[in-house]
Design an enzyme around this catalytic site. Structure first.
Site, PDB file in Angstrom:
ATOM      1  N   HIS A 168      11.906  -0.439  -3.141  1.00 51.49           N
ATOM      2  CA  HIS A 168      11.802  -0.776  -4.570  1.00 51.49           C
ATOM      3  C   HIS A 168      13.174  -1.177  -5.092  1.00 51.49           C
ATOM      4  O   HIS A 168      14.180  -1.019  -4.417  1.00 51.49           O
ATOM      5  CB  HIS A 168      11.194   0.373  -5.377  1.00 51.49           C
ATOM      6  CG  HIS A 168      12.047   1.600  -5.462  1.00 51.49           C
ATOM      7  ND1 HIS A 168      12.325   2.397  -4.364  1.00 51.49           N
ATOM      8  CD2 HIS A 168      12.685   2.187  -6.506  1.00 51.49           C
ATOM      9  CE1 HIS A 168      13.083   3.408  -4.736  1.00 51.49           C
ATOM     10  NE2 HIS A 168      13.327   3.301  -6.033  1.00 51.49           N
ATOM     11  N   ASP A 225      20.316   2.189  -6.155  1.00 51.93           N
ATOM     12  CA  ASP A 225      20.702   3.076  -5.051  1.00 51.93           C
ATOM     13  C   ASP A 225      19.905   2.795  -3.774  1.00 51.93           C
ATOM     14  O   ASP A 225      20.142   3.422  -2.743  1.00 51.93           O
ATOM     15  CB  ASP A 225      20.620   4.558  -5.461  1.00 51.93           C
ATOM     16  CG  ASP A 225      19.219   5.012  -5.825  1.00 51.93           C
ATOM     17  OD1 ASP A 225      18.468   4.212  -6.427  1.00 51.93           O
ATOM     18  OD2 ASP A 225      18.861   6.162  -5.502  1.00 51.93           O
ATOM     19  N   HIS A 226      18.987   1.833  -3.840  1.00 46.70           N
ATOM     20  CA  HIS A 226      18.219   1.410  -2.661  1.00 46.70           C
ATOM     21  C   HIS A 226      18.545  -0.017  -2.233  1.00 46.70           C
ATOM     22  O   HIS A 226      18.192  -0.440  -1.143  1.00 46.70           O
ATOM     23  CB  HIS A 226      16.711   1.524  -2.941  1.00 46.70           C
ATOM     24  CG  HIS A 226      16.271   2.923  -3.239  1.00 46.70           C
ATOM     25  ND1 HIS A 226      15.461   3.641  -2.383  1.00 46.70           N
ATOM     26  CD2 HIS A 226      16.554   3.744  -4.278  1.00 46.70           C
ATOM     27  CE1 HIS A 226      15.266   4.853  -2.897  1.00 46.70           C
ATOM     28  NE2 HIS A 226      15.917   4.929  -4.044  1.00 46.70           N
ATOM     29  N   HIS A 250      15.547  10.923  -0.751  1.00 48.51           N
ATOM     30  CA  HIS A 250      16.474  11.863  -1.396  1.00 48.51           C
ATOM     31  C   HIS A 250      16.367  13.274  -0.840  1.00 48.51           C
ATOM     32  O   HIS A 250      15.282  13.725  -0.470  1.00 48.51           O
ATOM     33  CB  HIS A 250      16.220  11.908  -2.910  1.00 48.51           C
ATOM     34  CG  HIS A 250      16.642  10.672  -3.629  1.00 48.51           C
ATOM     35  ND1 HIS A 250      17.954  10.446  -4.019  1.00 48.51           N
ATOM     36  CD2 HIS A 250      15.947   9.581  -4.020  1.00 48.51           C
ATOM     37  CE1 HIS A 250      18.027   9.273  -4.630  1.00 48.51           C
ATOM     38  NE2 HIS A 250      16.827   8.726  -4.642  1.00 48.51           N
ATOM     39  N   HIS A 304      15.441  -0.258  -7.327  1.00 46.37           N
ATOM     40  CA  HIS A 304      16.561   0.539  -7.859  1.00 46.37           C
ATOM     41  C   HIS A 304      17.860   0.316  -7.070  1.00 46.37           C
ATOM     42  O   HIS A 304      17.841   0.171  -5.847  1.00 46.37           O
ATOM     43  CB  HIS A 304      16.187   2.032  -7.869  1.00 46.37           C
ATOM     44  CG  HIS A 304      15.286   2.391  -9.011  1.00 46.37           C
ATOM     45  ND1 HIS A 304      14.516   3.531  -9.036  1.00 46.37           N
ATOM     46  CD2 HIS A 304      15.031   1.745 -10.194  1.00 46.37           C
ATOM     47  CE1 HIS A 304      13.829   3.574 -10.177  1.00 46.37           C
ATOM     48  NE2 HIS A 304      14.110   2.498 -10.880  1.00 46.37           N
ATOM     49  N   HIS A 360       6.634   5.159  -9.580  1.00 44.01           N
ATOM     50  CA  HIS A 360       8.075   5.342  -9.805  1.00 44.01           C
ATOM     51  C   HIS A 360       8.651   4.045 -10.370  1.00 44.01           C
ATOM     52  O   HIS A 360       9.348   4.036 -11.380  1.00 44.01           O
ATOM     53  CB  HIS A 360       8.725   5.732  -8.482  1.00 44.01           C
ATOM     54  CG  HIS A 360      10.208   5.845  -8.515  1.00 44.01           C
ATOM     55  ND1 HIS A 360      10.862   6.847  -9.182  1.00 44.01           N
ATOM     56  CD2 HIS A 360      11.179   5.078  -7.957  1.00 44.01           C
ATOM     57  CE1 HIS A 360      12.177   6.679  -9.038  1.00 44.01           C
ATOM     58  NE2 HIS A 360      12.387   5.612  -8.303  1.00 44.01           N
ATOM     59  N   ASP A 373      11.022   6.442  -3.002  1.00 44.49           N
ATOM     60  CA  ASP A 373      11.010   7.479  -4.047  1.00 44.49           C
ATOM     61  C   ASP A 373       9.595   7.769  -4.536  1.00 44.49           C
ATOM     62  O   ASP A 373       9.387   8.047  -5.721  1.00 44.49           O
ATOM     63  CB  ASP A 373      11.872   7.038  -5.245  1.00 44.49           C
ATOM     64  CG  ASP A 373      13.358   7.033  -4.913  1.00 44.49           C
ATOM     65  OD1 ASP A 373      13.735   7.489  -3.826  1.00 44.49           O
ATOM     66  OD2 ASP A 373      14.140   6.555  -5.765  1.00 44.49           O
TER      67      ASP A 373
HETATM   68 ZN   LIG Z   1      14.175   4.873  -7.340  1.00 48.72          ZN
END
Ligand SMILES: [Zn+2]
Length: 253
Positions: free
Chosen positions: A52, A56-57, A165, A54, A108, A127
């Site tokens: 996805h 941090d990905h 995570h 985001h 999410h 996530d």
């Molecule tokens: Zn995320």
């Protein structure tokens, strides 16, 4: 399939598939973490899989593309514009000769997908499903997240779950509050508490375990319904209402 975790940021894992000198990075939020490992092991990055949009990905994708000629797989309709091979529900891709099927899991985020290899019993779910928990619902509705988790929960129970995570310990702290009578959960929590005290990774998890301990896969359980009733202000909450209430209780706790 050779899969290893590369810790990134404070509590992310970038999973790396390593096969015959080649590698695939899943959700490389940080390029340097991946690059350092590839250089150290003399591996060539062949693919990037994105679950996805985001940061941090996806934050490391651009940098990794400068160093390696790799394919970037990701959701069909993603706000992240670095996706080259756009994937939809039931699409199949081959990664180092292993077949992965795409499962759309909005909730999410709306673009969230998971990568499932039936032959290898492996799921990369970003996530969406965490050990003992699930992702926060940022873009979708509780109903969408509930349906997405339901899709994952019908996979083979031995499926190994690689989420992004290290949230397991805090998830379990919450889980025992909504289902204190679950002996499997209480036992698993003490196992994880010990692991984390020694700084050991709690992942991957597996579906059979999660179905026994994860409150977000257990909305049918009477004890959870009973404990959530007052918070939800409902006499007899449905499974979706229970799920929604557990999610919002966790958000506020
Ligand atoms: Zn995320």
């Amino acid at each position: 399939m050779n899969i290893l975790p590369l810790p990134a940021f404070t509590d992310n894992y970038i999973w790396l598939i390593e096969e015959n000198g080649k590698a695939t990075a899943i959700d490389p939020g940080d390029a340097s973490v991946v690059n350092n490992y590839l250089l150290e092991k003399n591996l060539r990055l062949e693919n990037i899989l994105i679950t996805h949009h985001h940061y941090d990905h996806t934050g490391g994708v651009e940098q990794l593309k400068k160093s390696y000629e790799c394919n970037v797989y990701g959701p069909y309709d993603s706000p992240f514009n670095g996706v080259e091979i756009k994937l939809k529900e039931n699409d199949e891709i081959s990664i180092h000769g292993f077949s992965f099927k795409i499962i759309e899991v909005p909730g999410h985020t709306l673009d969230h997908i998971a990568y499932h290899s039936e032959e290898q019993n492996v799921l990369f779910c970003g996530d969406t499903l965490f050990s003992g928990g699930c992702g926060r619902i940022f873009e979708g509705t509780p109903n969408q997240m509930y349906e997405s988790l339901s899709k994952l929960s019908i996979l083979d129970k031995s499926t190994k779950i690689y989420c992004t995570h290290e949230y397991t310990q805090s998830n379990l702290d919450f889980a025992v509050k909504v289902e204190p009578g679950n002996d499997d959960l209480v036992e698993y929590k003490s196992k994880i508490d010990k692991k984390r005290m020694n700084d050991e990774i709690s992942l991957p998890t597996n579906l059979e375990l999660e179905k026994n301990i994860n409150p977000f896969l257990r909305s049918h359980v009477a004890e959870i319904k009973k404990n959530i009733k007052d918070f939800a202000k409902l006499d007899d909450p449905s499974e979706l209402e229970t799920f929604t209430a557990v999610r919002s209780l966790k958000d506020s706790s």
